[in-house]
Scaffold this active site. Structure first.
Site, PDB file in Angstrom:
ATOM      1  N   HIS A 121       0.863  -1.189   0.000  1.00 44.69           N
ATOM      2  CA  HIS A 121       0.000   0.000   0.000  1.00 44.69           C
ATOM      3  C   HIS A 121       0.893   1.230   0.000  1.00 44.69           C
ATOM      4  CE1 HIS A 121      -2.832   2.984   1.646  1.00 44.69           C
ATOM      5  NE2 HIS A 121      -3.814   2.162   1.306  1.00 44.69           N
ATOM      6  N   ASP A 198       3.035  -3.725   8.268  1.00 45.67           N
ATOM      7  CA  ASP A 198       1.784  -3.032   7.994  1.00 45.67           C
ATOM      8  C   ASP A 198       0.664  -4.007   8.345  1.00 45.67           C
ATOM      9  OD1 ASP A 198      -0.571  -2.098   6.876  1.00 45.67           O
ATOM     10  OD2 ASP A 198       0.282  -1.655   4.908  1.00 45.67           O
ATOM     11  N   GLN A 201      -4.584  -4.807   7.268  1.00 41.74           N
ATOM     12  CA  GLN A 201      -5.524  -5.837   6.842  1.00 41.74           C
ATOM     13  C   GLN A 201      -5.461  -7.107   7.678  1.00 41.74           C
ATOM     14  OE1 GLN A 201      -7.812  -5.168   4.653  1.00 41.74           O
ATOM     15  NE2 GLN A 201      -6.967  -3.202   4.028  1.00 41.74           N
ATOM     16  N   LYS A 224     -10.815  -0.424  10.438  1.00 40.76           N
ATOM     17  CA  LYS A 224     -10.964  -1.634   9.628  1.00 40.76           C
ATOM     18  C   LYS A 224     -11.352  -2.840  10.475  1.00 40.76           C
ATOM     19  CE  LYS A 224      -7.463  -0.039   6.318  1.00 40.76           C
ATOM     20  NZ  LYS A 224      -8.288   0.237   5.135  1.00 40.76           N
ATOM     21  N   CYS A 361      -4.739   2.347  -3.756  1.00 40.69           N
ATOM     22  CA  CYS A 361      -3.496   2.896  -3.197  1.00 40.69           C
ATOM     23  C   CYS A 361      -2.327   1.931  -3.409  1.00 40.69           C
ATOM     24  CB  CYS A 361      -3.649   3.226  -1.720  1.00 40.69           C
ATOM     25  SG  CYS A 361      -4.831   4.546  -1.416  1.00 40.69           S
TER      26      CYS A 361
END
Length: 408
Positions: A121, A198, A201, A224, A361
């Site tokens: 991303h 990261d 998700q 999220k 993104c």
């Protein structure tokens, strides 16, 4: 886990859109919020609203307890060694930027290496581009396999003794790939590099144990994973956080201020200048409680099952191209012939189905896939196979709308 019963906990999902019951399949962008999270934020504003760490009055004490209590919940959620390793941020982007600006720019020197992948991303790419430009470091990429996965062997070949930092998403927001973070972190460790993850998700779906993974930094967003927007957290090993400099200065993060010099509070508060996102932290704590009551293992299993079912249904439609590995987290990225994904999303919206369309993104990944954009359906704990059936049926209608033959 009963997704139909869980759906009733989310007030927004009871509405109709364009005359159809809403099917919300844009969860990788942001999830919906259960009633318990909405009520927790509402209750804070109605009963406990005050600034934290400052006042000695009752409301101030209650607000501080709620805010720091949420930090404790995040620490347990990630299995951090202590709550002082949890810094509240605006989200994953802010957390990764904090590492890039507060850590990487301090330690990187000319010729040092930063290793990422082409699937990242933009939030896990641009900060490292800028850190490399500012320090003279070199940005290197682990190549992707044909299905978009990352092989441990390629990581071994890319990471060298000159690598100082490796930063990779646990789960791809486009391909659904679940990367072997523990193995990658071990390779980074053997070469003396710091491992950054990261977790945007992964946190909504996977049971994350930062100590078992042995990562140095882990950033995620609350919105999220059933929490409010504007709140997230950065986990960092205490020894690294203590060496870092703040990137925002002002009230709340100081220890002592003189006319010409100042000193900072201990971690994590030296990174939380100004009035923090108190209500957001309260909502994030409530979201963690909600997810714990459902079970992250069950959420992960459900998402993978829906993704597999979606691949089966969408693959049966002529003209649909699906990107990424078969074994994936709960999302499916696809295109319908030469119909632009925005047009696909618009037709689906007319059927009450919300998906995401665009480059997500991830422009370098789009170029790797040799497309300008894709459509993405992403699933969460309240989605069902019926939602996938609605998506597939609507895609057949989309084909007919644009003049394609019926599905085989």
């Amino acid at each position: 886990m009963d997704p139909i019963a869980l759906k009733a906990e989310f007030p927004i999902l009871s509405q109709e859109v364009n005359g159809h019951p809403l099917v919300y399949l844009d969860n990788a962008a942001t999830s919906q919020k259960p009633r318990s999270v909405i009520e927790a934020v509402k209750r804070y504003y109605e009963w406990d609203n005050a600034n934290v760490h400052r006042g000695v009055h009752t409301l101030g004490s209650r607000a501080t307890d709620a805010y720091e209590g949420a930090r404790e919940k995040v620490a347990r959620f990630l299995n951090a060694a202590a709550s002082r390793e949890i810094v509240f941020t605006r989200g994953t982007t802010a957390g990764l930027n904090l590492v890039a600006n507060g850590y990487a720019r301090q330690v990187l020197r000319e010729g040092d290496e930063i290793v990422i992948t082409p699937a990242e991303h933009h939030s896990n790419l641009i900060p490292w581009q800028q850190a490399a430009k500012a320090t003279g470091a070199v940005l290197k990429y682990v190549p992707l396999q044909q299905d978009g996965t990352v092989s441990v062997e390629d990581v071994e070949r890319t990471v060298t003794e000159r690598t100082k930092l490796v930063s990779i998403a646990y789960v791809s927001n486009v391909l659904g790939t679940v990367n072997p973070i523990a193995e990658i972190a071990a390779i980074a460790r053997r070469n003396g590099a710091v491992m950054v993850v990261d977790g945007a998700q992964s946190s909504p779906h996977l049971k994350v144990d930062v100590r078992a993974l042995d990562v140095d930094f882990y950033a995620f967003s609350g919105h999220k994973m059933c929490g409010p927007t504007g709140i997230g957290a950065l986990y960092g090993k205490a020894a690294l956080l203590e060496k870092m400099e703040p990137v925002e200065y002002g009230g709340e993060m100081i220890d002592f201020v003189d006319l010409y010099d100042s000193t900072w509070k201990e971690i994590p508060w030296k990174f939380e200048g100004g009035t923090p996102i108190i209500a957001g932290a309260v909502g994030l704590g409530a979201a963690i409680d909600f997810l714990a009551s459902v079970g992250l293992e069950e959420i992960d299993r459900h998402g993978r099952q829906l993704a597999a079912y979606a691949i089966e249904r969408l693959s049966a439609i002529d003209g649909v191209s699906i990107y990424g590995p078969r074994n994936r987290a709960g999302l499916v990225t696809f295109n319908l012939g030469d119909v632009h994904p925005h047009d696909v999303a618009t037709v689906l919206d007319s059927e009450g189905i919300a998906i995401r369309a665009g480059h997500h993104c991830c422009q370098p990944l789009m170029r790797w896939l040799q497309v300008s954009a894709t459509a993405r359906a992403s699933f969460y704990l309240y989605n069902t196979e019926e939602d996938v059936d609605r998506l597939a049926d609507a895609l057949v209608k989309t084909k007919e709308f644009f003049g394609y033959e019926s599905a085989r």
